[in-house]
Design a protein around this motif. Sequence first.
Motif, PDB file in Angstrom:
ATOM      1  N   ARG A 121      -0.885  -9.941 -11.818  1.00 21.90           N
ATOM      2  CA  ARG A 121      -0.671 -11.049 -12.743  1.00 21.90           C
ATOM      3  C   ARG A 121      -2.028 -11.629 -13.131  1.00 21.90           C
ATOM      4  NH1 ARG A 121       1.788 -17.076 -11.688  1.00 21.90           N
ATOM      5  NH2 ARG A 121       1.881 -17.684 -13.882  1.00 21.90           N
ATOM      6  N   GLY A 122      -2.277 -11.775 -14.402  1.00 17.21           N
ATOM      7  CA  GLY A 122      -3.540 -12.320 -14.887  1.00 17.21           C
ATOM      8  C   GLY A 122      -3.341 -13.630 -15.615  1.00 17.21           C
ATOM      9  N   GLN A 123      -4.217 -14.566 -15.358  1.00 17.93           N
ATOM     10  CA  GLN A 123      -4.163 -15.892 -15.985  1.00 17.93           C
ATOM     11  C   GLN A 123      -5.569 -16.258 -16.444  1.00 17.93           C
ATOM     12  OE1 GLN A 123      -2.750 -18.894 -13.285  1.00 17.93           O
ATOM     13  NE2 GLN A 123      -2.980 -20.580 -14.746  1.00 17.93           N
ATOM     14  N   ILE A 124      -5.662 -16.778 -17.657  1.00 18.93           N
ATOM     15  CA  ILE A 124      -6.965 -17.167 -18.199  1.00 18.93           C
ATOM     16  C   ILE A 124      -7.024 -18.681 -18.316  1.00 18.93           C
ATOM     17  CG2 ILE A 124      -8.559 -16.970 -20.139  1.00 18.93           C
ATOM     18  CD1 ILE A 124      -7.429 -14.204 -20.671  1.00 18.93           C
ATOM     19  N   ALA A 125      -8.039 -19.277 -17.713  1.00 14.92           N
ATOM     20  CA  ALA A 125      -8.182 -20.731 -17.711  1.00 14.92           C
ATOM     21  C   ALA A 125      -8.594 -21.234 -19.087  1.00 14.92           C
ATOM     22  CB  ALA A 125      -9.222 -21.148 -16.678  1.00 14.92           C
ATOM     23  N   ALA A 126      -8.416 -22.530 -19.282  1.00 18.25           N
ATOM     24  CA  ALA A 126      -8.893 -23.168 -20.505  1.00 18.25           C
ATOM     25  C   ALA A 126     -10.401 -23.006 -20.601  1.00 18.25           C
ATOM     26  CB  ALA A 126      -8.516 -24.644 -20.503  1.00 18.25           C
ATOM     27  N   GLY A 127     -10.919 -22.925 -21.818  1.00 15.20           N
ATOM     28  CA  GLY A 127     -12.336 -22.664 -22.022  1.00 15.20           C
ATOM     29  C   GLY A 127     -13.233 -23.745 -21.451  1.00 15.20           C
ATOM     30  N   ILE A 128     -14.402 -23.326 -20.989  1.00 19.54           N
ATOM     31  CA  ILE A 128     -15.413 -24.263 -20.511  1.00 19.54           C
ATOM     32  C   ILE A 128     -16.434 -24.491 -21.618  1.00 19.54           C
ATOM     33  CG2 ILE A 128     -15.090 -23.596 -18.114  1.00 19.54           C
ATOM     34  CD1 ILE A 128     -17.641 -21.910 -18.353  1.00 19.54           C
ATOM     35  N   GLU A 129     -17.216 -25.553 -21.486  1.00 25.59           N
ATOM     36  CA  GLU A 129     -18.205 -25.889 -22.506  1.00 25.59           C
ATOM     37  C   GLU A 129     -19.601 -25.383 -22.178  1.00 25.59           C
ATOM     38  OE1 GLU A 129     -18.091 -30.063 -23.178  1.00 25.59           O
ATOM     39  OE2 GLU A 129     -16.001 -30.089 -23.843  1.00 25.59           O
ATOM     40  N   ALA A 130     -19.858 -25.120 -20.897  1.00 20.08           N
ATOM     41  CA  ALA A 130     -21.202 -24.701 -20.484  1.00 20.08           C
ATOM     42  C   ALA A 130     -21.112 -24.001 -19.139  1.00 20.08           C
ATOM     43  CB  ALA A 130     -22.135 -25.910 -20.381  1.00 20.08           C
ATOM     44  N   PHE A 131     -22.166 -23.246 -18.806  1.00 20.90           N
ATOM     45  CA  PHE A 131     -22.257 -22.612 -17.490  1.00 20.90           C
ATOM     46  C   PHE A 131     -22.755 -23.660 -16.499  1.00 20.90           C
ATOM     47  CE2 PHE A 131     -23.236 -18.633 -20.080  1.00 20.90           C
ATOM     48  CZ  PHE A 131     -21.940 -18.150 -19.971  1.00 20.90           C
ATOM     49  N   SER A 132     -21.846 -24.359 -15.861  1.00 21.05           N
ATOM     50  CA  SER A 132     -22.240 -25.407 -14.925  1.00 21.05           C
ATOM     51  C   SER A 132     -21.208 -25.517 -13.810  1.00 21.05           C
ATOM     52  CB  SER A 132     -22.380 -26.757 -15.633  1.00 21.05           C
ATOM     53  OG  SER A 132     -21.111 -27.234 -16.048  1.00 21.05           O
ATOM     54  N   GLN A 133     -21.639 -26.094 -12.680  1.00 22.37           N
ATOM     55  CA  GLN A 133     -20.712 -26.325 -11.578  1.00 22.37           C
ATOM     56  C   GLN A 133     -19.635 -27.330 -11.970  1.00 22.37           C
ATOM     57  OE1 GLN A 133     -24.347 -26.702  -8.817  1.00 22.37           O
ATOM     58  NE2 GLN A 133     -22.717 -26.178  -7.392  1.00 22.37           N
ATOM     59  N   LYS A 134     -20.015 -28.316 -12.759  1.00 19.10           N
ATOM     60  CA  LYS A 134     -19.045 -29.309 -13.195  1.00 19.10           C
ATOM     61  C   LYS A 134     -17.911 -28.669 -13.982  1.00 19.10           C
ATOM     62  CE  LYS A 134     -18.688 -33.538 -15.980  1.00 19.10           C
ATOM     63  NZ  LYS A 134     -19.446 -34.504 -16.814  1.00 19.10           N
ATOM     64  N   GLU A 135     -18.264 -27.780 -14.901  1.00 18.32           N
ATOM     65  CA  GLU A 135     -17.238 -27.116 -15.696  1.00 18.32           C
ATOM     66  C   GLU A 135     -16.391 -26.188 -14.829  1.00 18.32           C
ATOM     67  OE1 GLU A 135     -16.653 -27.223 -19.467  1.00 18.32           O
ATOM     68  OE2 GLU A 135     -17.218 -29.137 -18.570  1.00 18.32           O
ATOM     69  N   GLY A 136     -17.018 -25.511 -13.870  1.00 16.17           N
ATOM     70  CA  GLY A 136     -16.262 -24.654 -12.973  1.00 16.17           C
ATOM     71  C   GLY A 136     -15.308 -25.443 -12.096  1.00 16.17           C
ATOM     72  N   TYR A 137     -15.756 -26.598 -11.643  1.00 19.65           N
ATOM     73  CA  TYR A 137     -14.904 -27.467 -10.824  1.00 19.65           C
ATOM     74  C   TYR A 137     -13.677 -27.888 -11.614  1.00 19.65           C
ATOM     75  CZ  TYR A 137     -13.661 -31.175  -7.505  1.00 19.65           C
ATOM     76  OH  TYR A 137     -12.998 -31.959  -6.584  1.00 19.65           O
ATOM     77  N   ARG A 138     -13.911 -28.333 -12.839  1.00 22.03           N
ATOM     78  CA  ARG A 138     -12.806 -28.815 -13.670  1.00 22.03           C
ATOM     79  C   ARG A 138     -11.792 -27.711 -13.959  1.00 22.03           C
ATOM     80  NH1 ARG A 138     -11.691 -28.383 -18.820  1.00 22.03           N
ATOM     81  NH2 ARG A 138     -13.711 -27.423 -19.296  1.00 22.03           N
ATOM     82  N   ALA A 139     -12.285 -26.527 -14.313  1.00 20.86           N
ATOM     83  CA  ALA A 139     -11.390 -25.424 -14.650  1.00 20.86           C
ATOM     84  C   ALA A 139     -10.581 -24.972 -13.433  1.00 20.86           C
ATOM     85  CB  ALA A 139     -12.191 -24.259 -15.211  1.00 20.86           C
ATOM     86  N   ALA A 140     -11.241 -24.850 -12.271  1.00 14.74           N
ATOM     87  CA  ALA A 140     -10.540 -24.404 -11.066  1.00 14.74           C
ATOM     88  C   ALA A 140      -9.537 -25.443 -10.597  1.00 14.74           C
ATOM     89  CB  ALA A 140     -11.547 -24.112  -9.965  1.00 14.74           C
ATOM     90  N   GLN A 141      -9.871 -26.712 -10.725  1.00 13.59           N
ATOM     91  CA  GLN A 141      -8.956 -27.780 -10.331  1.00 13.59           C
ATOM     92  C   GLN A 141      -7.651 -27.687 -11.098  1.00 13.59           C
ATOM     93  OE1 GLN A 141     -10.259 -31.884 -11.095  1.00 13.59           O
ATOM     94  NE2 GLN A 141      -9.895 -32.305  -8.923  1.00 13.59           N
ATOM     95  N   MET A 142      -7.746 -27.407 -12.399  1.00 18.18           N
ATOM     96  CA  MET A 142      -6.543 -27.262 -13.222  1.00 18.18           C
ATOM     97  C   MET A 142      -5.749 -26.018 -12.828  1.00 18.18           C
ATOM     98  SD  MET A 142      -8.079 -28.347 -16.956  1.00 18.18           S
ATOM     99  CE  MET A 142      -6.512 -28.059 -17.780  1.00 18.18           C
ATOM    100  N   LEU A 143      -6.442 -24.928 -12.515  1.00 10.04           N
ATOM    101  CA  LEU A 143      -5.747 -23.707 -12.111  1.00 10.04           C
ATOM    102  C   LEU A 143      -4.997 -23.903 -10.792  1.00 10.04           C
ATOM    103  CD1 LEU A 143      -8.521 -21.032 -12.837  1.00 10.04           C
ATOM    104  CD2 LEU A 143      -6.304 -21.182 -13.986  1.00 10.04           C
ATOM    105  N   LEU A 144      -5.649 -24.543  -9.834  1.00 13.12           N
ATOM    106  CA  LEU A 144      -5.088 -24.663  -8.489  1.00 13.12           C
ATOM    107  C   LEU A 144      -4.028 -25.759  -8.377  1.00 13.12           C
ATOM    108  CD1 LEU A 144      -8.442 -24.217  -6.549  1.00 13.12           C
ATOM    109  CD2 LEU A 144      -6.612 -22.531  -6.773  1.00 13.12           C
ATOM    110  N   ALA A 145      -3.997 -26.636  -9.364  1.00 11.09           N
ATOM    111  CA  ALA A 145      -3.017 -27.724  -9.335  1.00 11.09           C
ATOM    112  C   ALA A 145      -1.666 -27.298  -9.895  1.00 11.09           C
ATOM    113  CB  ALA A 145      -3.540 -28.917 -10.124  1.00 11.09           C
ATOM    114  N   GLY A 146      -1.590 -26.109 -10.464  1.00  6.86           N
ATOM    115  CA  GLY A 146      -0.351 -25.637 -11.069  1.00  6.86           C
ATOM    116  C   GLY A 146       0.693 -25.262 -10.029  1.00  6.86           C
TER     117      GLY A 146
END
Length: 343
Positions: free
Chosen positions: A217-242
């Motif tokens: 099963r493949g899932q693609i997260a919402a797009g990030i704005e930059a290569f940063s830890q902050k953006e990675g944190y935000r994207a992963a938080q949304m994925l893991l909260a589902g």
Amino acid sequence: MAGRENVTLKDIAGAVGKSVATVSKALHDREDIAPETRQYIKRVAMEMGYNPNVIARRLQKQRAEALGLIFPLLSARQADPFFAELLAGIADAAAERNFDLLVSSRAPGPAEETLYRRMVGERRVDGLIVAHPRTDDWRLDFLAAEHIPFVAVGPYTPELDAPGVWVDTAAGLEQAVAHLAEQERRHLALIPPPPHLRFSRLCRETFSAATEAHGLRGQIAAGIEAFSQKEGYRAAQMLLAGPRPPDAIIACHDLVAMGAMAAAQNEGFEVGNDVAIIGFGDILLAEHAQPPLTTLHQPTYQMGQQAGRMLLDMLAGRPPSPRQVVIKPWLVIRQSSNLALWL
């Protein structure tokens, strides 16, 4: 040999027993002079205190003898370690041919375009390295229209017909998916690159095809704005909260992956056990993360060095061969995708 002021080419020619023309060619690294002769003449010139008038020489040749590199940084706090390694490689290549490297940074937008136009219009550089090509990249079109030699560096996209040194991102993603399948991960998520980058669509398509090929099963997260830890944190938080969180995350950059690791740990997931995380780049921080980050290694320094040499060859009238160099990354397996490696 004592040094003195105003040493001329004629003085050096007399000291080494060569013609003025031979001395001039040797000091300019002309390849029709034997390497040992060049080294000998340079050593004698240095001992005599010879100090060439660089500005006059460049005016005479109508060249800046400099390469240009403009980093597309959004802010100093979001500096990408990729660029530091790339810069070192380009700088060393430039130094090999006695070229300078003019470096600046601007966030993508009007200020960046103004800087490119000024750098080219004032002939401050002879050619440029363009990092991370974008979708509909005006930089490539502008440099081509101005007949300014350039070499692009970044993730490979087959449709881009430009001289470049590329990393095969698609091959890397396929390795990452295969590794996670071997680890019996069944639900994979991708945090893709920012959508304005040219390779963003290729990453999405490759990930979808690879997960389907492995029956995952493949899932693609919402797009990030930059290569940063902050953006990675935000994207992963949304994925893991589902309601059905993934048991593995592939991030498009190591900084993004580190942000994803922090989010997973803050949500109570054990990285490497409950959720596997893989990055891309193998920056220096990757092996010192907690746990150490599994990532796709790309030889960034060598990519910069090769791009610099390609551009210098173009400036010397030698078309690069091959015109495009595509480097395949390789997977470095650490504990973030298999916590059992701690044992």
